[in-house]
Design a protein around this motif. Structure first.
Motif, short mmCIF file in Angstrom:
data_model
loop_
_atom_site.label_atom_id
_atom_site.label_comp_id
_atom_site.label_asym_id
_atom_site.label_seq_id
_atom_site.Cartn_x
_atom_site.Cartn_y
_atom_site.Cartn_z
N ALA A 117 7.16 2.44 6.91
CA ALA A 117 6.38 3.66 7.05
C ALA A 117 5.83 3.73 8.46
O ALA A 117 5.42 2.72 9.02
CB ALA A 117 5.25 3.69 6.02
N LYS A 118 5.80 4.91 9.04
CA LYS A 118 5.39 5.06 10.44
C LYS A 118 3.92 4.71 10.65
O LYS A 118 3.54 4.20 11.69
CB LYS A 118 5.67 6.48 10.91
N ASP A 119 3.07 4.96 9.66
CA ASP A 119 1.63 4.75 9.85
C ASP A 119 1.12 3.42 9.31
O ASP A 119 -0.02 3.06 9.57
CB ASP A 119 0.84 5.90 9.22
N PRO A 121 2.83 -0.57 8.55
CA PRO A 121 3.99 -1.45 8.41
C PRO A 121 4.03 -2.22 7.10
O PRO A 121 5.05 -2.81 6.77
CB PRO A 121 3.87 -2.41 9.60
N HIS A 122 2.95 -2.20 6.32
CA HIS A 122 2.95 -2.87 5.02
C HIS A 122 3.52 -1.97 3.92
O HIS A 122 3.66 -2.39 2.79
CB HIS A 122 1.55 -3.31 4.64
N LYS A 123 3.83 -0.73 4.28
CA LYS A 123 4.44 0.20 3.34
C LYS A 123 5.84 0.53 3.81
O LYS A 123 6.15 0.47 4.99
CB LYS A 123 3.60 1.47 3.22
N VAL A 124 6.70 0.88 2.85
CA VAL A 124 8.10 1.14 3.13
C VAL A 124 8.47 2.48 2.49
O VAL A 124 8.00 2.80 1.39
CB VAL A 124 8.98 0.01 2.57
N THR A 125 9.31 3.24 3.18
CA THR A 125 9.83 4.48 2.62
C THR A 125 11.27 4.27 2.17
O THR A 125 12.10 3.80 2.95
CB THR A 125 9.78 5.62 3.66
N TYR A 126 11.53 4.59 0.91
CA TYR A 126 12.89 4.60 0.36
C TYR A 126 13.36 6.04 0.32
O TYR A 126 12.62 6.92 -0.12
CB TYR A 126 12.90 4.07 -1.07
N GLU A 127 14.58 6.27 0.75
CA GLU A 127 15.21 7.58 0.59
C GLU A 127 16.47 7.39 -0.24
O GLU A 127 17.43 6.77 0.21
CB GLU A 127 15.55 8.19 1.94
N PHE A 128 16.42 7.89 -1.47
CA PHE A 128 17.56 7.80 -2.39
C PHE A 128 18.32 9.12 -2.33
O PHE A 128 17.74 10.19 -2.46
CB PHE A 128 17.07 7.61 -3.83
#
Length: 133
Positions: A117-119, A121-128
């Protein structure tokens, strides 16, 4: 085709860090929560750490969702990615394992991307990017 974008946070990170030399291979079990789709994701990583602080990894996700684009069920995704040790970011791609879907996701197939995630780094964005649902 349907695109489902999900922001996830890890709730548990269990990695074997007993070997400290590089290059090295370490397994990790990670639990994520994905409130956007009322889901949990259990991930198994096999990480290859390099002397420069970066890593390459392969992974298997088990996604159990109550609201994946209006459907309830689970499926398995497998992929590979990279970790940038200086920026503390990840990026990768995956394929949904055909035949792994259950319940309302029984016929799911597709692929996707995963990125930090841009804001945070401990979060991640998945695009399915999926079909069959």
């Amino acid at each position: 085709m349907t695109t489902v974008t999900v922001l996830v946070s890890h709730t548990k990170w269990d990695e074997d860090r007993s070997v400290t030399t590089t290059p090295r291979v370490t397994p990790a079990h990670v639990s994520f929560t994905a409130p956007d789709i009322d889901a949990t994701i259990q991930t198994e990583y096999l990480m290859t750490y390099l002397p420069n602080g970066n890593a390459e990894f392969i992974f298997t996700d088990v996604v159990e969702a109550k609201n994946f684009s209006g459907h309830q069920g689970s499926f398995i995704a497998q992929g590979k990615g990279t970790f940038d040790g200086k920026a503390f970011t990840v990026g990768g791609s995956f394929d949904i394992v055909e035949g792994s879907g259950t319940c309302g996701l029984e016929h799911i197939k597709g692929k996707g991307k995963v990125n930090s995630a841009k804001d945070d780094p401990h979060k991640v964005t998945y695009e399915f990017v999926v079909e069959g649902i």
